[in-house]
Design a protein around this motif. Structure first.
Motif, short mmCIF file in Angstrom:
data_model
loop_
_atom_site.label_atom_id
_atom_site.label_comp_id
_atom_site.label_asym_id
_atom_site.label_seq_id
_atom_site.Cartn_x
_atom_site.Cartn_y
_atom_site.Cartn_z
N ALA A 51 -8.82 32.21 68.54
CA ALA A 51 -8.66 31.05 69.43
C ALA A 51 -8.30 29.80 68.64
O ALA A 51 -7.43 29.02 69.05
N ALA A 52 -8.96 29.59 67.49
CA ALA A 52 -8.66 28.42 66.67
C ALA A 52 -7.24 28.46 66.13
O ALA A 52 -6.56 27.42 66.09
N CYS A 53 -6.78 29.64 65.75
CA CYS A 53 -5.40 29.77 65.26
C CYS A 53 -4.39 29.54 66.38
O CYS A 53 -3.40 28.82 66.18
N ARG A 54 -4.65 30.10 67.55
CA ARG A 54 -3.74 29.86 68.68
C ARG A 54 -3.69 28.37 69.01
O ARG A 54 -2.62 27.81 69.27
N GLN A 55 -4.84 27.70 68.97
CA GLN A 55 -4.90 26.27 69.25
C GLN A 55 -4.10 25.49 68.20
O GLN A 55 -3.32 24.61 68.54
N GLY A 56 -4.31 25.81 66.93
CA GLY A 56 -3.61 25.12 65.86
C GLY A 56 -2.10 25.27 65.94
O GLY A 56 -1.35 24.31 65.71
N VAL A 57 -1.65 26.47 66.28
CA VAL A 57 -0.21 26.70 66.45
C VAL A 57 0.31 25.91 67.64
O VAL A 57 1.34 25.23 67.56
N ALA A 58 -0.41 25.96 68.76
CA ALA A 58 0.01 25.24 69.97
C ALA A 58 0.08 23.73 69.73
O ALA A 58 0.97 23.05 70.26
N GLU A 59 -0.85 23.22 68.93
CA GLU A 59 -0.87 21.77 68.65
C GLU A 59 0.11 21.38 67.55
O GLU A 59 0.31 20.19 67.30
N GLY A 60 0.70 22.37 66.88
CA GLY A 60 1.72 22.10 65.88
C GLY A 60 1.24 21.81 64.48
O GLY A 60 2.03 21.52 63.60
N TRP A 61 -0.06 21.93 64.22
CA TRP A 61 -0.56 21.68 62.86
C TRP A 61 -0.81 22.95 62.07
O TRP A 61 -1.11 22.89 60.88
N MET A 62 -0.64 24.07 62.69
CA MET A 62 -0.75 25.35 62.00
C MET A 62 0.59 26.06 62.15
O MET A 62 1.22 25.97 63.20
N CYS A 63 1.02 26.74 61.10
CA CYS A 63 2.33 27.42 61.09
C CYS A 63 3.45 26.41 61.34
O CYS A 63 4.40 26.69 62.07
N ALA A 64 3.34 25.25 60.73
CA ALA A 64 4.29 24.16 60.98
C ALA A 64 5.60 24.31 60.23
O ALA A 64 6.57 23.63 60.55
N GLN A 65 5.66 25.21 59.26
CA GLN A 65 6.90 25.44 58.52
C GLN A 65 7.54 26.74 59.01
O GLN A 65 6.85 27.61 59.55
#
Length: 163
Positions: A51-65
């Motif tokens: 859930a934290a990873c999905r949230q981070g990706v959705a918010e654009g701060w995870m997997c940003a490159q």
């Protein structure tokens, strides 16, 4: 985009609870078996990290490159807060990534997003590579997020040979 501090702090605390149990343990098949027994897909730890990873990706701060169809990024450095493990997260769909070695090993949490995604043959759950191992990370059968825990943040990418 940088992470909102509250979201990053919560993610770091979640990871730290896990890495506290991993620090000093050999990275081997026994650890993979233990992780898949203690924190299997569907468990509270697995679902909270997913859930934290999905949230981070959705918010654009995870997997940003992004490169070659792979979204990626280092989320946390290897420091005392994470017991010497760095945290990288990638999003891959039916693709092989760049060849690299793991001087100190690598612990992977595989989180399928679409289809029957598998990471290097592993479905939802944990895969562990020992020190000195190498691979070309491959997701097949769909799309997945993969969280990488790297002791001391150590990873060495193989330089491609030019023709």
């Amino acid at each position: 985009m940088s992470a909102p501090s509250a979201a990053l702090d919560a993610f770091q605390q979640l990871v730290a609870r896990l890495t506290a149990t991993l620090h000093g343990r050999p990275l081997d098949a026994t650890l993979a078996e233990a992780l898949n027994t203690e924190h299997p897909a569907g468990s509270a730890t697995y679902e909270a990290l997913f859930a934290a990873c999905r949230q981070g990706v959705a918010e654009g701060w995870m997997c940003a490159q992004e490169h070659g169809g792979i979204r990626y990024g280092r989320v946390l450095p290897a420091d005392g807060a994470t017991h010497g493990f760095s945290v990288d997260v990638v999003e891959m769909a039916d693709v092989a990534g760049p060849h690299h070695t793991h001087p100190n090993g690598e612990i992977d949490l595989v989180m399928p997003l679409e289809g029957e995604a598998r990471f290097d043959g592993q479905g939802a759950g944990w895969k562990v590579y020992g020190p000195g191992s190498a691979h070309r990370p491959t997701v097949s059968g769909g799309r997945a997020l993969v969280l990488y825990l790297l002791p001391q943040g150590a990873i060495e990418f193989t330089r491609s040979k030019k023709a």
